[in-house]
Design a protein around this motif. Structure first.
Motif, PDB file in Angstrom:
ATOM      1  N   TRP A   1       0.824  -1.211   0.000  1.00 55.97           N
ATOM      2  CA  TRP A   1       0.000   0.000   0.000  1.00 55.97           C
ATOM      3  C   TRP A   1       0.861   1.265   0.000  1.00 55.97           C
ATOM      4  O   TRP A   1       0.509   2.255  -0.635  1.00 55.97           O
ATOM      5  N   GLN A   2       1.970   1.225   0.717  1.00 49.07           N
ATOM      6  CA  GLN A   2       2.855   2.393   0.732  1.00 49.07           C
ATOM      7  C   GLN A   2       3.374   2.707  -0.668  1.00 49.07           C
ATOM      8  O   GLN A   2       3.524   3.874  -1.038  1.00 49.07           O
ATOM      9  N   GLU A   3       3.655   1.658  -1.443  1.00 47.37           N
ATOM     10  CA  GLU A   3       4.112   1.869  -2.813  1.00 47.37           C
ATOM     11  C   GLU A   3       3.048   2.559  -3.661  1.00 47.37           C
ATOM     12  O   GLU A   3       3.361   3.227  -4.645  1.00 47.37           O
ATOM     13  N   LYS A   4       1.787   2.394  -3.271  1.00 47.71           N
ATOM     14  CA  LYS A   4       0.674   3.049  -3.966  1.00 47.71           C
ATOM     15  C   LYS A   4       0.275   4.352  -3.275  1.00 47.71           C
ATOM     16  O   LYS A   4      -0.799   4.899  -3.553  1.00 47.71           O
ATOM     17  N   SER A   5       1.141   4.839  -2.366  1.00 50.14           N
ATOM     18  CA  SER A   5       0.881   6.062  -1.588  1.00 50.14           C
ATOM     19  C   SER A   5      -0.374   5.933  -0.739  1.00 50.14           C
ATOM     20  O   SER A   5      -1.096   6.908  -0.505  1.00 50.14           O
ATOM     21  N   LEU A   6      -0.628   4.715  -0.251  1.00 43.06           N
ATOM     22  CA  LEU A   6      -1.733   4.464   0.672  1.00 43.06           C
ATOM     23  C   LEU A   6      -1.155   4.134   2.044  1.00 43.06           C
ATOM     24  O   LEU A   6      -0.633   3.043   2.247  1.00 43.06           O
ATOM     25  N   ASP A   7      -1.218   5.059   2.979  1.00 42.94           N
ATOM     26  CA  ASP A   7      -0.768   4.792   4.345  1.00 42.94           C
ATOM     27  C   ASP A   7      -2.004   4.542   5.195  1.00 42.94           C
ATOM     28  O   ASP A   7      -2.724   5.466   5.563  1.00 42.94           O
TER      29      ASP A   7
ATOM     30  N   LYS B   1      -9.175   5.593   7.801  1.00 48.22           N
ATOM     31  CA  LYS B   1      -8.067   4.961   7.088  1.00 48.22           C
ATOM     32  C   LYS B   1      -7.663   3.640   7.738  1.00 48.22           C
ATOM     33  O   LYS B   1      -7.508   2.620   7.054  1.00 48.22           O
TER      34      LYS B   1
ATOM     35  N   ASN C   1       8.052   3.971   9.946  1.00 41.74           N
ATOM     36  CA  ASN C   1       7.783   3.700   8.545  1.00 41.74           C
ATOM     37  C   ASN C   1       8.879   2.781   8.032  1.00 41.74           C
ATOM     38  O   ASN C   1      10.031   3.174   7.907  1.00 41.74           O
TER      39      ASN C   1
ATOM     40  N   GLN D   1      -9.433   0.656  -3.172  1.00 40.64           N
ATOM     41  CA  GLN D   1      -8.056   0.875  -3.618  1.00 40.64           C
ATOM     42  C   GLN D   1      -7.111  -0.139  -2.991  1.00 40.64           C
ATOM     43  O   GLN D   1      -6.252  -0.728  -3.661  1.00 40.64           O
TER      44      GLN D   1
ATOM     45  N   SER E   1      -5.152  -3.247  -4.899  1.00 36.32           N
ATOM     46  CA  SER E   1      -3.686  -3.273  -4.831  1.00 36.32           C
ATOM     47  C   SER E   1      -3.180  -4.641  -4.408  1.00 36.32           C
ATOM     48  O   SER E   1      -2.186  -5.147  -4.945  1.00 36.32           O
TER      49      SER E   1
END
Length: 510
Positions: free
Chosen positions: A261-267, A330, A363, A420, A424
């Motif tokens: 998810w971080q790679e997709k800018s989803l934190d 989130k 992170n 999303q 992913s």
């Protein structure tokens, strides 16, 4: 020259078919030695660096016992960074000596990897009778090369764990029907089992307790070792009676999901706390500070009937600090997706928690620490698995503004984040399935058959297109909305049982 040109063309073409290599190898007639010779020639000229990591891991499964096949996979794994070795260490330990032996240098050169490798293998020696001898040989090979300082450290760690295990057994035998332990007498070492030669931080006995659970896990607080950067006590839960390898696998998967998810800018603010099995049905779990259970929040707003008060969680968040809905939305979305894909059940309100103060989260991708505000939802205790949808109760929906079916910006945001995150994960479904399949030989109770792999594939909707998969997950959200009242009823029953147990079992040791 012609041969070299041919090999270059072969390697260039092989890149197109790398992902199909496992499928091809499954179709090979391994009883025909001529066919096998051709396959071995093919693999011998395959560049390991061209092999995708997911494919390399898949080739280490039980489907591929051939040494040449597995050697190619191992050659690819030898180029992994230390962080990636740690990420997949659970599986690497399981796939045998052919995989572990070439990687021993990596384990010996990194104290951090070596620490986890030691406990992973030792846990298998203690808990897995089928592979005990093989694991013992692997462990001996590592200990012969790790150096005296590491040996001394492991000796002290083992003594400490054995001492804590003795304490846990004594408490269970002395108080089989009790749940809460409130010792007195101030900070001190815990009985003669934990003593000064162990070089352990002193246990703060006045802060230790037996938790309200049928397995009677020990809540232990340790004074921190002298450090210029931290004076925070070290807290662990020492648990006996559950196979914590299940928790370790789930937490490892949460870390992997978080990185995807971080790679997709989803934190999505997952909280993958520490957990390690140290033997057969015994191990330690990290205590997450500055957090409380949903059950506690509900009790503070109506006792056991708080399970039916839809705005209890909302009022609690507002009393702490306004505008925390986004953090909640989130994190709730992240755990809804994760628990659905993994099929995690037994979700009562004592194993769903929420942060009640700010805390520091690392992170793992950027190696930075940053503060997370209160209202961050997270799940704990992953021992049980069921084929049920995720938890989305009326009080969760109330925080999002979803009252009596009314739509809201936060609820729409929740749905969007969920889809999303879900889509992913689908792009990495092969990796997720592979990691779980490599753990099948462990004998983990909730991961013991091909049916578990089928569930994972069905949850990720592997056979469907993206649009169909998105609609599938939105249907799960609707289903959970409809079943919310049944979850509330189960939570109320759980709180009534816990309250009765605690009133019956309170005691003090002097």
């Amino acid at each position: 020259t012609g041969l070299l040109a041919g090999l270059k063309r072969f390697r260039k073409e092989s890149l197109r078919y790398t992902s199909s290599l496992p499928h091809y190898l499954r179709s090979v007639n391994w009883m025909d030695h001529r066919v096998v010779e051709d396959v071995h020639w093919l693999l011998g000229n395959w560049n390991p660096e061209d092999l995708d990591l997911t494919v390399a891991l898949e080739l280490l499964s039980m489907d591929f016992p051939d040494e040449t096949v597995r050697r190619l996979a191992v050659q690819r794994l030898e180029s992994l960074s230390n962080d990636d070795v740690l990420k997949y260490l659970l599986q690497l330990v399981q796939v045998g000596s052919l995989t572990v032996s070439p990687l021993l240098n990596c384990f010996l050169q990194s104290k951090r990897i070596g620490h986890f490798f030691f406990w992973y293998v030792r846990s298998e020696v203690a808990g897995c009778p089928y592979f005990r001898q093989r694991m013992a040989v692997i462990l001996e090979a590592y200990l012969l090369g790790c150096g005296q300082a590491m040996l001394n450290s492991f000796t002290q760690q083992v003594q400490a764990v054995e001492a804590l295990q003795d304490v846990a057994i004594i408490i269970k035998n002395l108080y089989p029907n009790k749940t809460n332990l409130t010792p007195t007498g101030g900070p001190q070492t815990c009985s003669d089992h934990i003593n000064e030669p162990l070089c352990m931080p002193l246990i703060q006995l006045d802060k230790c307790k037996v938790m309200a659970s049928k397995k009677k896990p020990l809540w232990l607080e340790f004074s921190p070792m002298p450090s210029p950067t931290s004076t925070t006590p070290v807290g662990i839960i020492f648990k006996q009676g559950d196979d914590l390898r299940q928790d370790m696998l789930i937490i490892q998967t949460l870390v992997l999901m978080d990185s995807i998810w971080q790679e997709k800018s989803l934190d999505l603010n997952l909280v993958p706390y520490g957990c390690i099995s140290t033997g057969r049905n015994i191990g330690m779990i990290e205590i997450v500070r500055n957090s409380t259970t949903i059950a506690t929040v509900q009790r503070n707003h109506g006792g056991t009937n708080g399970a039916f008060i839809n705005d209890a969680l909302f009022k609690w968040l507002k009393s702490m600090c306004p505008l925390q809905e986004i953090m909640f939305v989130k994190s709730c979305a992240g755990y809804c997706v994760a628990t659905y894909v993994l099929g995690i059940g037994d979700r009562h309100n004592d194993n769903i928690m929420i942060t009640d103060q700010g805390f520091i989260k690392q992170n793992k991708l950027m190696l930075l620490c940053f503060p997370c505000l209160l209202g961050n939802l997270f799940h704990i205790d992953f021992v049980s698995k069921e084929r049920v949808p995720f938890v989305l109760t009326p009080d969760f929906l109330y925080v999002m503004g979803r009252v009596k079916g009314r739509n809201s910006l936060n609820f729409q945001r929740f749905r969007n984040i969920c889809t999303q995150a879900y889509l992913s994960l689908r792009t990495h479904s092969r990796l997720l399935v592979t990691l779980f399949s490599l753990m099948l030989p462990t004998g983990i109770p909730e991961l013991s058959a091909a049916e578990d792999m089928r569930y994972l594939r069905e949850a990720l909707q592997e056979e469907q297109g993206e649009a169909e998969a998105k609609e599938h997950f939105l249907q799960q959200i609707s289903l959970c909305e409809q079943l919310g009242w049944t979850v509330q009823a189960n939570w109320w029953i759980h709180m009534v049982k816990e309250d009765y147990s605690s009133k019956k079992g309170n005691f003090t040791i002097t």
